[in-house]
Design a protein around this motif. Structure first.
Motif, short mmCIF file in Angstrom:
data_model
loop_
_atom_site.label_atom_id
_atom_site.label_comp_id
_atom_site.label_asym_id
_atom_site.label_seq_id
_atom_site.Cartn_x
_atom_site.Cartn_y
_atom_site.Cartn_z
N LYS A 1 0.86 -1.18 0.00
CA LYS A 1 0.00 0.00 0.00
C LYS A 1 0.90 1.24 0.00
N ILE A 2 0.65 2.13 -0.93
CA ILE A 2 1.47 3.35 -1.01
C ILE A 2 0.84 4.43 -0.13
N ASP B 1 0.22 11.61 5.27
CA ASP B 1 0.61 10.55 6.21
C ASP B 1 1.95 10.91 6.88
N PRO B 2 1.97 10.99 8.22
CA PRO B 2 3.19 11.44 8.90
C PRO B 2 4.38 10.50 8.71
N ALA C 1 6.06 2.83 1.08
CA ALA C 1 5.30 1.61 1.30
C ALA C 1 5.26 1.25 2.79
N GLY C 2 5.60 2.22 3.62
CA GLY C 2 5.50 2.02 5.06
C GLY C 2 6.69 1.28 5.66
N ILE C 3 7.79 1.24 4.93
CA ILE C 3 8.99 0.52 5.41
C ILE C 3 10.12 1.54 5.59
N LEU D 1 13.95 9.28 1.30
CA LEU D 1 14.63 8.57 2.39
C LEU D 1 14.96 9.50 3.55
N LYS D 2 14.89 10.81 3.28
CA LYS D 2 15.15 11.80 4.33
C LYS D 2 13.85 12.46 4.80
N GLY D 3 12.73 11.93 4.36
CA GLY D 3 11.44 12.51 4.77
C GLY D 3 11.06 13.76 3.99
N ILE D 4 11.72 13.97 2.86
CA ILE D 4 11.44 15.17 2.05
C ILE D 4 10.55 14.80 0.86
#
Ligand code: NI
Length: 172
Positions: A5-6, A11-12, A52-54, A141-144
């Motif tokens: 699920k994308i 979504d925080p 994908a929540g990982i 990968l850095k939340g950006i």
């Protein structure tokens, strides 16, 4: 293979920084296969695990988005070690940012160091679309998100639009 699920804005979890992969084991190989399948199904040209929540430092991409060949690339723990120049990435979009396309200022050239899925070190020098894909996915990968790189006004408009769209979705 499992379709993942994308996650979508706001979504925080998309803002979480990811952890480097220490051990490229069977679990990681499964995640990679599932991510690739999810990317082709979407369809997209790139996907970061965090979408994908990982929360692991893994990206998959295929600039050709070729669903027949599925000749995708995998980067583990990628880092931009050099960047140069400026370009406008036109109409950039993101699977986690629905209903938005925008021009984004990006570096023209990047050099990325990473591991491949067998743990071998890689060095990629990229320009054009590949350069944009790598910058976009490594940002994840850095939340950006790419909306962090557009004008404040456009970002505000998008947030408003998104809030409205989510409100009108049925609650289950
Ligand atoms: Ni994205």
């Amino acid at each position: 293979m499992t379709l993942l699920k994308i996650l979508t804005y706001p979504d925080p979890f998309l803002r979480e920084p990811t952890k480097p992969v220490a051990d490229i084991d069977d679990e990681i190989q499964t995640i990679i296969e599932d991510m690739a399948e999810t990317m082709y199904e979407a369809p997209g040209v790139g996907l970061a695990a965090i979408q994908a929540g990982i929360d692991k430092s893994i990206i998959v991409y295929d600039p050709d988005a070729d669903v027949e060949k599925k000749d995708f690339h995998v980067l583990i723990n990628p880092e931009i070690v050099f960047s140069e120049g400026e370009m406008v990435s036109e109409n950039e979009g993101c699977l986690s940012v629905p209903d938005l396309r925008a021009d984004v200022k990006r570096s023209e050239k990047v050099t990325v160091e990473a591991l491949d899925r067998n743990g071998n070190p890689l060095k990629i020098e990229a320009v054009g679309l590949l350069s944009v894909i790598l910058q976009h996915e490594i940002d994840h990968l850095k939340g950006i998100l790419f909306i962090d790189r557009i004008s404040a006004l456009k970002r505000q408009l998008y947030k408003k639009k998104r809030r409205k769209a989510l409100k009108s979705e049925p609650t289950v």
